[in-house]
Write a protein that holds these residues in place. Structure first.
Motif, PDB file in Angstrom:
ATOM      1  N   VAL A  53      -4.426 -10.740  22.738  1.00 32.81           N
ATOM      2  CA  VAL A  53      -5.867 -10.623  22.523  1.00 32.81           C
ATOM      3  C   VAL A  53      -6.450 -11.995  22.198  1.00 32.81           C
ATOM      4  N   VAL A  54      -7.535 -12.326  22.893  1.00 30.30           N
ATOM      5  CA  VAL A  54      -8.265 -13.570  22.673  1.00 30.30           C
ATOM      6  C   VAL A  54      -9.619 -13.223  22.073  1.00 30.30           C
ATOM      7  N   ALA A  78      -9.982  -9.662  25.938  1.00 29.30           N
ATOM      8  CA  ALA A  78     -10.978 -10.441  25.206  1.00 29.30           C
ATOM      9  C   ALA A  78     -11.705  -9.543  24.213  1.00 29.30           C
ATOM     10  N   THR A  79     -11.918 -10.059  23.009  1.00 29.75           N
ATOM     11  CA  THR A  79     -12.755  -9.350  22.035  1.00 29.75           C
ATOM     12  C   THR A  79     -13.878 -10.286  21.611  1.00 29.75           C
ATOM     13  N   PRO A  80     -15.102 -10.079  22.115  1.00 27.26           N
ATOM     14  CA  PRO A  80     -16.226 -10.931  21.743  1.00 27.26           C
ATOM     15  C   PRO A  80     -16.692 -10.595  20.324  1.00 27.26           C
ATOM     16  N   ILE A  81     -17.014 -11.633  19.557  1.00 23.89           N
ATOM     17  CA  ILE A  81     -17.432 -11.465  18.166  1.00 23.89           C
ATOM     18  C   ILE A  81     -18.841 -12.003  18.004  1.00 23.89           C
ATOM     19  N   ASN A  82     -19.674 -11.246  17.319  1.00 25.29           N
ATOM     20  CA  ASN A  82     -21.032 -11.666  17.007  1.00 25.29           C
ATOM     21  C   ASN A  82     -20.975 -12.981  16.228  1.00 25.29           C
ATOM     22  N   PRO A  83     -21.535 -14.080  16.757  1.00 22.58           N
ATOM     23  CA  PRO A  83     -21.423 -15.366  16.059  1.00 22.58           C
ATOM     24  C   PRO A  83     -22.202 -15.429  14.752  1.00 22.58           C
ATOM     25  N   SER A  84     -23.070 -14.442  14.501  1.00 19.98           N
ATOM     26  CA  SER A  84     -23.821 -14.445  13.239  1.00 19.98           C
ATOM     27  C   SER A  84     -23.110 -13.679  12.132  1.00 19.98           C
ATOM     28  N   LEU A 141     -11.465  -5.461  27.567  1.00 18.35           N
ATOM     29  CA  LEU A 141     -12.361  -5.777  26.458  1.00 18.35           C
ATOM     30  C   LEU A 141     -12.064  -4.898  25.252  1.00 18.35           C
ATOM     31  N   LEU A 142     -12.175  -5.495  24.083  1.00 19.70           N
ATOM     32  CA  LEU A 142     -12.220  -4.771  22.813  1.00 19.70           C
ATOM     33  C   LEU A 142     -13.598  -5.038  22.227  1.00 19.70           C
ATOM     34  N   ILE A 143     -14.475  -4.054  22.342  1.00 15.71           N
ATOM     35  CA  ILE A 143     -15.837  -4.188  21.842  1.00 15.71           C
ATOM     36  C   ILE A 143     -15.918  -3.463  20.506  1.00 15.71           C
ATOM     37  N   TYR A 144     -16.309  -4.184  19.464  1.00 20.96           N
ATOM     38  CA  TYR A 144     -16.343  -3.567  18.135  1.00 20.96           C
ATOM     39  C   TYR A 144     -17.712  -2.969  17.866  1.00 20.96           C
ATOM     40  N   THR A 145     -17.666  -1.714  17.456  1.00 24.67           N
ATOM     41  CA  THR A 145     -18.890  -0.979  17.166  1.00 24.67           C
ATOM     42  C   THR A 145     -18.773  -0.386  15.779  1.00 24.67           C
ATOM     43  N   SER A 146     -19.858  -0.459  15.015  1.00 22.93           N
ATOM     44  CA  SER A 146     -19.827   0.070  13.655  1.00 22.93           C
ATOM     45  C   SER A 146     -19.672   1.577  13.695  1.00 22.93           C
ATOM     46  N   GLY A 147     -18.975   2.115  12.713  1.00 19.80           N
ATOM     47  CA  GLY A 147     -18.771   3.556  12.636  1.00 19.80           C
ATOM     48  C   GLY A 147     -19.358   4.115  11.359  1.00 19.80           C
ATOM     49  N   VAL A 155     -13.451  -0.574  20.513  1.00 19.95           N
ATOM     50  CA  VAL A 155     -13.539   0.274  21.702  1.00 19.95           C
ATOM     51  C   VAL A 155     -12.701  -0.363  22.808  1.00 19.95           C
ATOM     52  N   MET A 156     -11.696   0.359  23.284  1.00 16.60           N
ATOM     53  CA  MET A 156     -10.778  -0.160  24.302  1.00 16.60           C
ATOM     54  C   MET A 156     -11.308   0.164  25.701  1.00 16.60           C
ATOM     55  N   LEU A 157     -11.657  -0.890  26.449  1.00 17.76           N
ATOM     56  CA  LEU A 157     -12.132  -0.741  27.820  1.00 17.76           C
ATOM     57  C   LEU A 157     -11.173  -1.485  28.744  1.00 17.76           C
ATOM     58  N   ASP A 158     -10.577  -0.765  29.707  1.00 17.88           N
ATOM     59  CA  ASP A 158      -9.676  -1.435  30.632  1.00 17.88           C
ATOM     60  C   ASP A 158     -10.434  -1.907  31.868  1.00 17.88           C
ATOM     61  N   HIS A 159      -9.722  -2.567  32.787  1.00 21.15           N
ATOM     62  CA  HIS A 159     -10.388  -3.108  33.972  1.00 21.15           C
ATOM     63  C   HIS A 159     -10.951  -2.004  34.852  1.00 21.15           C
ATOM     64  N   ALA A 160     -10.321  -0.844  34.848  1.00 21.86           N
ATOM     65  CA  ALA A 160     -10.856   0.287  35.609  1.00 21.86           C
ATOM     66  C   ALA A 160     -12.194   0.730  35.035  1.00 21.86           C
ATOM     67  N   ASN A 161     -12.301   0.798  33.701  1.00 23.69           N
ATOM     68  CA  ASN A 161     -13.572   1.147  33.053  1.00 23.69           C
ATOM     69  C   ASN A 161     -14.667   0.146  33.420  1.00 23.69           C
ATOM     70  N   ILE A 162     -14.346  -1.142  33.278  1.00 25.17           N
ATOM     71  CA  ILE A 162     -15.334  -2.195  33.510  1.00 25.17           C
ATOM     72  C   ILE A 162     -15.737  -2.242  34.984  1.00 25.17           C
ATOM     73  N   GLY A 163     -14.742  -2.163  35.869  1.00 22.82           N
ATOM     74  CA  GLY A 163     -15.044  -2.190  37.304  1.00 22.82           C
ATOM     75  C   GLY A 163     -15.906  -1.019  37.727  1.00 22.82           C
TER      76      GLY A 163
END
Length: 486
Positions: A53-54, A78-84, A141-147, A155-163
């Protein structure tokens, strides 16, 4: 479809065609591929391989998009992080995702994680062409969402999901190589990634990353770029609709604009469209569904007050309390099915099983389908506050406030705001004999939470109201706010 080979395909088809640009400069297809190669080589030298994971914590720049493709090139996630985010919030995501590398443009104190600056990705290195892996089931992608528990979930999204999601967007908006996205939403959200960057690139078009949004410069960027569409939240449309009367931009290049993340009033949509001659297309979706699940058709009937029809390849069902279908036109929980739906939450099997029960994504949102199949959202997940398009879960703020030993009870609710839609306000009661000033509570939260999550008002009460079963009565607290309408 595995998106890791997209830079190669674009460079092979038309190496000198524009691909992506930001405030610092432009990259054509060949240059974009070279940038991905260099970044992938740097990540590989840092030990990144298939399944790693990057983490990417950057503002909106081309480097962020390059970083995503560089990770995918190695079969990494990739897991994008809110820079703020505050450092403590960022560290939680990095550790929860078990990231091995963090790409960031500022100093941060971290153990057991290799920190790479974006400039290191562009440094001259010995680049060996890395053949991208082709598995659609690789995690993209690993997209983090508040719970509602107050802890963000991956949230685990594979290339099939994204495509699948990108192709649905391309089909719904009839995107072609002539399309040009002006990206103003943050790239740590799926909207920015999918609708703003990946879909136009996959369609053969291009993307311009506008950096920080400003209503004063927005239309200049539209005119300079010749963008054909953009996506924004109601707060942005409100700011643009309220620009001084002398602002008369040329907007003929724009085919449509997308509005999501929070409900927009019919009055706002009409005001913006009438003034700028840009049709606004309302949509609805979740990170768990990879971005969008319904949209008002750009070339068909758009129904204000609805969030449109299911995207091609997705199904929407309205369910009663026990999960059974409701009668036509009745309200219930919105359920979603399709190849875009996430694989699950990272390391949270119980929450995954509950959310994906029966093969449907249970959104927690309440809605109904009208006679033409358009989705009307009636309410949303219990307590979530949407401030300018950003999701805020009260529990997360409350957990921070409970760290103060003087606090007996804490409750956060949303208060209507003319610009941001909603803002969080905090009510607390104190333990017997304790004293605590609101400014000290604010100082404590400021060190633990992002700025957009901070309560805009803090009220100390002798005790918080309770309902018949003894729980804190949040509806009563909302009703006590000035301007509240039941």
């Amino acid at each position: 479809m595995n998106l890791s080979s997209l830079p190669d395909l674009r460079a092979a088809q038309n190496p000198t065609a524009p691909c992506i640009c930001d405030d610092a400069g432009d990259l054509n297809n060949a240059q974009f591929l070279q940038a991905v190669h260099r970044a992938a080589a740097t990540l590989q030298a840092s030990g990144i391989a298939v399944g790693d994971v990057v983490a990417v914590m950057l503002p909106n720049t081309s480097s962020l998009v390059v970083s995503l493709f560089a990770a995918w090139r190695l079969g990494a996630t990739a897991t994008p992080i809110n820079p703020s985010l505050a450092d403590a919030e960022a560290v939680f995501q990095i550790q929860d995702a078990r990231a091995k590398v963090l790409i960031i443009d500022r100093p941060i104190d971290l153990d057991a994680v290799t920190v790479i600056s974006p400039t290191a990705l562009t440094s001259p290195v010995s680049v060996t062409v890395i053949d991208p892996p082709q598995g659609d089931d690789l995690l993209a992608l690993l997209i983090y969402t508040s719970g509602t528990t107050g802890r963000p979930k991956g949230v685990m999204l594979d290339h099939a999901n994204i495509g699948a999601m990108c192709q649905m967007v391309i089909d719904a908006f009839t995107m072609t190589g002539a399309d040009h996205s002006l990206l103003i939403l943050p790239l740590f959200h799926v909207n920015g990634i999918i609708l703003g960057a990946l879909s136009p690139l996959l369609a053969g078009g291009r993307a311009t990353i506008a950096g920080r949004f400003s209503p004063k410069t927005f239309f200049d960027r539209i005119e300079q770029s010749g963008a054909t569409y953009f996506s924004a939240v109601p707060t942005i449309y409100t700011m643009l609709a309220d620009m001084p009367a002398e602002v008369r931009p040329a907007t003929s290049s724009v085919r449509f604009a997308v509005c999501g993340a929070a409900p927009a009033s019919v009055e706002l949509l009409e005001k913006f469209e009438t003034r700028y001659a840009i049709p606004i297309v309302e949509g609805y979706g979740l990170s768990e569904g990879a971005c969008a699940s319904t949209v008002n058709p750009p070339t068909g009937i758009r129904k204000p007050g609805t969030v449109g029809l299911p995207l091609p390849g997705q199904r929407i069902r309205i369910a009663g309390p026990n999960g059974s279908p409701v009668a036509a036109g009745q309200t219930g929980e919105v359920l979603i099915a399709g190849p875009n739906v996430m694989r699950g939450y990272l390391n949270r099997p119980e929450e995954t099983a509950k959310t994906l029960d029966g093969g449907w994504l249970h959104t927690g949102d309440i809605g109904r389908l009208d006679e033409d199949g358009y989705l009307v959202l009636v309410d949303r997940a219990k307590d979530m506050i949407i401030r300018g398009g950003e999701n805020i879960y009260p529990k997360e703020i409350e957990n921070v406030v409970y760290q103060l030993p003087e606090v007996a009870e804490a409750a956060v609710v949303g208060r209507a705001d003319p610009v941001y839609g909603e803002e969080p306000v905090l009510f607390v009661s104190l333990n017997s004999g304790a004293t605590l000033r609101p400014d000290r509570i604010h100082a404590h939260t400021r060190h633990q939470l992002s700025k957009y999550k901070l309560p805009v008002d803090i009220t100390v009460l002798d005790e918080l109201p309770r309902n018949a079963i003894g729980k804190i009565d949040k509806p009563a607290l909302r009703a006590s706010l000035p301007g509240h309408h039941a």
